[in-house]
Write a protein that holds these residues in place. Structure first.
Motif, short mmCIF file in Angstrom:
data_model
loop_
_atom_site.label_atom_id
_atom_site.label_comp_id
_atom_site.label_asym_id
_atom_site.label_seq_id
_atom_site.Cartn_x
_atom_site.Cartn_y
_atom_site.Cartn_z
N GLY A 108 0.84 -1.20 0.00
CA GLY A 108 0.00 0.00 0.00
C GLY A 108 0.87 1.24 0.00
O GLY A 108 0.52 2.28 0.57
N GLY A 167 -0.37 4.77 -0.78
CA GLY A 167 -1.50 5.28 0.00
C GLY A 167 -1.07 6.39 0.95
O GLY A 167 0.09 6.80 0.98
N GLN A 168 -2.07 6.85 1.74
CA GLN A 168 -1.81 7.95 2.68
C GLN A 168 -0.76 7.60 3.73
O GLN A 168 0.12 8.40 4.02
CB GLN A 168 -2.99 8.26 3.54
N ILE A 169 -0.90 6.42 4.34
CA ILE A 169 0.06 6.04 5.39
C ILE A 169 1.43 5.85 4.76
O ILE A 169 2.44 6.31 5.29
CB ILE A 169 -0.41 4.78 6.15
N GLU A 185 2.23 -2.24 -4.67
CA GLU A 185 0.94 -1.57 -4.91
C GLU A 185 0.08 -2.45 -5.82
O GLU A 185 0.56 -3.39 -6.43
CB GLU A 185 1.14 -0.19 -5.54
N LEU A 186 -1.18 -2.12 -5.89
CA LEU A 186 -2.10 -2.84 -6.77
C LEU A 186 -1.64 -2.67 -8.22
O LEU A 186 -1.01 -1.66 -8.56
CB LEU A 186 -3.52 -2.29 -6.59
N VAL A 202 0.53 -2.58 4.98
CA VAL A 202 -0.33 -1.41 5.17
C VAL A 202 -1.54 -1.46 4.24
O VAL A 202 -2.65 -1.11 4.63
CB VAL A 202 0.48 -0.10 4.94
N GLY A 203 -1.34 -1.88 3.02
CA GLY A 203 -2.42 -1.90 2.02
C GLY A 203 -3.50 -2.89 2.41
O GLY A 203 -3.21 -4.01 2.83
N ILE A 220 -6.60 -11.11 0.51
CA ILE A 220 -5.33 -10.38 0.34
C ILE A 220 -4.26 -10.92 1.29
O ILE A 220 -3.12 -11.18 0.89
CB ILE A 220 -5.55 -8.87 0.65
N GLN A 266 -0.60 -12.73 0.65
CA GLN A 266 0.63 -12.11 1.14
C GLN A 266 1.35 -13.00 2.17
O GLN A 266 2.58 -13.06 2.18
CB GLN A 266 0.32 -10.72 1.69
N VAL A 269 -0.74 -3.37 9.50
CA VAL A 269 -1.41 -2.11 9.82
C VAL A 269 -2.81 -2.10 9.21
O VAL A 269 -3.77 -1.61 9.80
CB VAL A 269 -0.57 -0.92 9.27
N GLY A 270 -2.94 -2.66 8.00
CA GLY A 270 -4.22 -2.65 7.27
C GLY A 270 -5.32 -3.33 8.06
O GLY A 270 -5.12 -4.41 8.63
N ASN A 271 -6.46 -2.72 8.10
CA ASN A 271 -7.58 -3.23 8.91
C ASN A 271 -8.41 -4.30 8.22
O ASN A 271 -8.50 -4.28 7.00
CB ASN A 271 -8.49 -2.06 9.29
N HIS A 282 -7.48 -4.04 17.72
CA HIS A 282 -7.47 -2.64 17.23
C HIS A 282 -8.85 -2.33 16.69
O HIS A 282 -9.12 -2.46 15.50
CB HIS A 282 -6.39 -2.45 16.16
#
Ligand code: NAX
Length: 328
Positions: A11, A14-16, A42-43, A89-90, A110, A114, A131-133, A189
């Motif tokens: 990711g 992305g923003q993060i 990235e995608l 993150v992504g 995903i 990974q 990190v990714g939710n 989280h």
């Protein structure tokens, strides 16, 4: 000069990612004497790949002395090749009308892919932070999809919640954030997390005694920390990014370089401590040294805390049950 460490970031456009990569390349995560090679995923869509190329151009333009190389790719097998650290993150964001269950399943796909790629090509000592939710369950899925890697290599990010709790506590008690020790955020989280300052001290003084206001704990502190992510979205129109990147850096830096005997919160696979079933990815108080974390043992769990811990555990168990059929 030390041998460069390979840091995979998913990711990355992305923003993060935009708040994270530059700080990693400047040495804030692994040390000012530690060169890094960034391996960014990235995608495959052109928009995502173009954005990634832009980020890589900016990284180049910083001329970071510690940035020993860069790879941009849409293939997890390339991004995770020999990775020493992997920041996942992504993730698939929750779209309009999307049920929590669908979100869980989309992300399960995903993180299965990974996890398998990490299993196949990453360093056997790779330190993975998800990190990714939904971060805890995604980390659990990645761990289960990587049977040849030690389970302890997989962690989920509770550090943003920990840092949020630190600041709320410092403001209420009128002490410096840097003086606070022995804080923990138990569990998932998500808004069910349990920030717990019963053991916290500042310069040796108990913060529970200093604050002396049980109602504040239940009515202000716990809900404020639990709903902070939503409050940021409400205010900014976007989810937390710089603070999330900062927490990811804190998490990995402490894991790699140690905490000097101090507690931090990490989401880690349970070893059964505090009655949490084995392998549940749970926020625990830990101390890090020599690249390993160790759960702080022997803390008293009172009735209120047990109730809160059971609530966040129930949510994690429900998430785990929702993806069990995918993990074989
Ligand atoms: P963005 O949507 O800005 O960026 C995500 C990036 O990931 C996008 O560029 C997207 O193309 C990419 N991506 C999606 N799926 C991918 C895949 N399979 N492989 C590689 N790249 C992929 O989101 P951002 O604000 O950066 O947030 C990223 C994730 O962090 C979200 O899931 C978000 O919910 C989560 N967060 C977790 C936090 C935590 O404390 N654990 C706090 C902050 C944040 O909310």
């Amino acid at each position: 000069m030390k041998t460069p460490l390979r840091v995979a970031v998913t990711g990355a456009a992305g923003q993060i990612g935009y708040s994270l990569l530059f700080r990693i390349a400047s040495g804030e995560m692994l040390g000012k004497d530690q060169p890094v090679i960034l391996q960014m995923l990235e995608l495959p869509m052109e928009k995502a790949q173009a954005a990634l190329r832009g980020v890589m151009m900016e990284l180049e333009d910083c001329a970071f002395p510690l940035l020993a190389g860069m790879v941009g790719t849409d293939d997890p097998m390339v991004a995770f090749k020999d990775a020493d650290v992997a920041l996942l993150v992504g993730a698939m964001p929750r779209g309009p009308g999307m049920e929590r269950k669908d979100l869980l399943l989309k992300n399960a796909e995903i993180f299965t892919v990974q996890g398998k790629a990490l299993n196949a090509v990453a360093s056997r000592d790779v330190k993975v932070l998800v990190v990714g939710n939904p971060a805890n369950t995604n980390a659990y899925i990645a761990m289960k999809s990587a049977p040849d890697l030690p389970k302890k290599n997989f962690t989920a990010m509770l550090r943003l919640d920990h840092n949020r709790a630190l600041s709320q506590l410092a403001a209420k008690a009128g002490v410096a954030v840097a003086d606070i020790e022995k804080l923990v955020v138990w569990g998932n989280h998500s808004p069910t997390m349990y920030p717990d300052y019963r053991f916290a001290t500042a310069k040796g003084e108990s913060l529970k005694a200093k604050i002396g206001d049980e109602a504040w704990n239940r009515e202000v502190f716990i809900p404020t920390v639990g709903k902070r992510g939503a409050a940021i979205i409400e205010a900014r129109g976007l989810s937390s990014a710089a603070s999330a990147a900062n927490a990811a850096i804190d998490h990995i830096r402490d894991w790699v370089l140690g905490t000097d005997g101090k507690w931090v919160t990490m989401g880690i696979p349970s070893d059964g401590s505090y009655g949490i079933p084995q392998d549940v990815m749970f926020g625990y108080p830990v101390i890090c040294r020599d690249g390993e974390y160790e759960i702080v043992q022997g803390l008293e769990i009172d009735e209120f805390s047990r109730e809160r811990i059971n609530k966040t555990l129930a949510e994690l168990e429900e998430e785990r049950a929702g993806v069990a059929h995918l993990l074989g």
